[in-house]
Scaffold this active site. Structure first.
Site, short mmCIF file in Angstrom:
data_model
loop_
_atom_site.label_atom_id
_atom_site.label_comp_id
_atom_site.label_asym_id
_atom_site.label_seq_id
_atom_site.Cartn_x
_atom_site.Cartn_y
_atom_site.Cartn_z
N PHE A 1 0.40 -1.16 0.13
CA PHE A 1 -0.34 -0.09 0.33
C PHE A 1 0.49 1.14 0.06
O PHE A 1 2.02 1.51 0.75
CB PHE A 1 -0.71 0.12 1.68
CG PHE A 1 -2.34 1.10 1.37
CD1 PHE A 1 -2.80 1.47 0.41
CD2 PHE A 1 -1.59 2.09 1.91
CE1 PHE A 1 -4.41 2.77 0.45
CE2 PHE A 1 -2.63 3.43 2.61
CZ PHE A 1 -3.64 3.48 1.64
N GLU B 1 12.90 3.27 2.66
CA GLU B 1 11.94 4.05 4.10
C GLU B 1 12.46 3.56 5.17
O GLU B 1 12.19 3.95 6.00
CB GLU B 1 10.48 3.04 3.61
CG GLU B 1 10.18 3.30 2.24
CD GLU B 1 9.04 4.39 2.02
OE1 GLU B 1 8.87 5.19 3.35
OE2 GLU B 1 8.98 4.89 0.67
N TYR C 1 1.07 5.84 0.05
CA TYR C 1 0.03 6.62 0.26
C TYR C 1 0.57 7.77 0.80
O TYR C 1 0.09 8.91 0.12
CB TYR C 1 -0.77 6.51 1.80
CG TYR C 1 0.37 6.62 3.08
CD1 TYR C 1 0.91 5.00 3.71
CD2 TYR C 1 1.27 7.79 4.10
CE1 TYR C 1 2.46 4.94 3.74
CE2 TYR C 1 1.86 7.21 4.51
CZ TYR C 1 1.93 5.87 5.02
OH TYR C 1 3.83 5.81 5.79
N GLY C 2 1.82 7.22 0.15
CA GLY C 2 2.81 9.22 -0.30
C GLY C 2 3.42 8.85 -2.19
O GLY C 2 2.83 8.82 -2.86
N SER C 3 5.04 8.67 -1.94
CA SER C 3 5.42 9.39 -2.60
C SER C 3 5.21 7.83 -3.44
O SER C 3 5.90 7.27 -4.50
CB SER C 3 7.01 9.12 -2.74
OG SER C 3 7.70 8.22 -1.82
C1 SIN Z 1 4.33 5.77 1.04
O1 SIN Z 1 4.38 6.19 0.03
O2 SIN Z 1 3.26 4.62 1.16
C2 SIN Z 1 5.48 6.11 2.23
C3 SIN Z 1 5.98 7.50 2.73
C4 SIN Z 1 6.90 7.53 1.26
O3 SIN Z 1 7.43 6.83 1.10
O4 SIN Z 1 6.32 8.96 0.72
#
Ligand code: SIN
Length: 198
Positions: free
Chosen positions: A20, A98, A22-24
């Site tokens: 999943f 991450e 939710y950001g990049s």
């Molecule tokens: C994500 O995108 O799910 C984690 C946060 C990121 O890498 O920006």
């Protein structure tokens, strides 16, 4: 990276691995996948409360990126990917990407209204307890911080604006991201608010 004995490896033994984002990971997944779909996490909200010392900032001057915070009644929309190819290499790359405060977690994926769509997904979350957690600040302050930050992956404002754009493209509402992106655009002079146009 946090502890990895969290069910992800067990899950892989039972079927497909879903990741999943939710950001990049929504706009730059950067790994092989065979399918993707919009999925919601119920009981979690997305916030720009995590410091980024390695992607959108530096150790001396960390940028601001998203993490998830638990909150009853909240929900966070993102994109779930069915991982493909060399899964071990994919996970090693993701763990590296991450590494600054994020830990692997396992969550069910829901529809917007709350039906379970995916029994288990891998989610990278940086908890409040991690040393890079910056926490809450007023929206204009966070926008100014993001406007001024840059790291090896590029400017911090690109991260926010691309996320805002991607959420809209996927039809995902997120008032926090919208407000922050609007404050950033105003700061940069990207748009003139209607009440100031003459
Ligand atoms: C994500 O995108 O799910 C984690 C946060 C990121 O890498 O920006």
């Amino acid at each position: 990276m946090g502890p990895k004995g969290d069910g992800v490896n067990e899950h892989r033994g039972h079927g497909d691995l879903w990741i999943f984002g939710y950001g990049s990971l929504i706009w730059r997944p950067d790994f092989e996948y065979s399918e993707s779909r919009v999925v919601w996490l119920h009981g979690w909200k997305r916030r720009f409360y995590q410091g980024s010392p390695d992607h959108r900032g530096t150790p001396e001057s960390p940028g601001r990126v998203v993490t998830l915070l638990p909150e009853a009644g909240a929900r966070c929309g993102g994109v779930a990917y069915r991982a493909a190819g060399d899964i071990d290499a994919l996970l090693a790359n993701l763990d590296h990407r991450e590494k600054a405060g994020y830990e692997r977690m396992c969550h069910a994926g829901h529809s917007e209204s709350g039906e379970t769509i995916l029994a288990e997904m891998l989610v990278y979350v940086s908890p409040r307890s991690n040393p890079g957690f910056l926490g809450r600040a007023p929206i204009p302050e966070m926008a100014a911080h993001i406007a001024a930050s840059r790291g090896p992956s590029g400017p911090n404002d690109e991260y926010l604006l691309r996320l805002d754009e991607a959420l809209q493209q996927h039809g995902i509402e997120d008032a926090h991201v919208r407000r922050l992106a609007a404050a950033l655009r105003e700061l940069r002079g990207d748009s003139i608010p209607i009440n100031r146009a003459t």
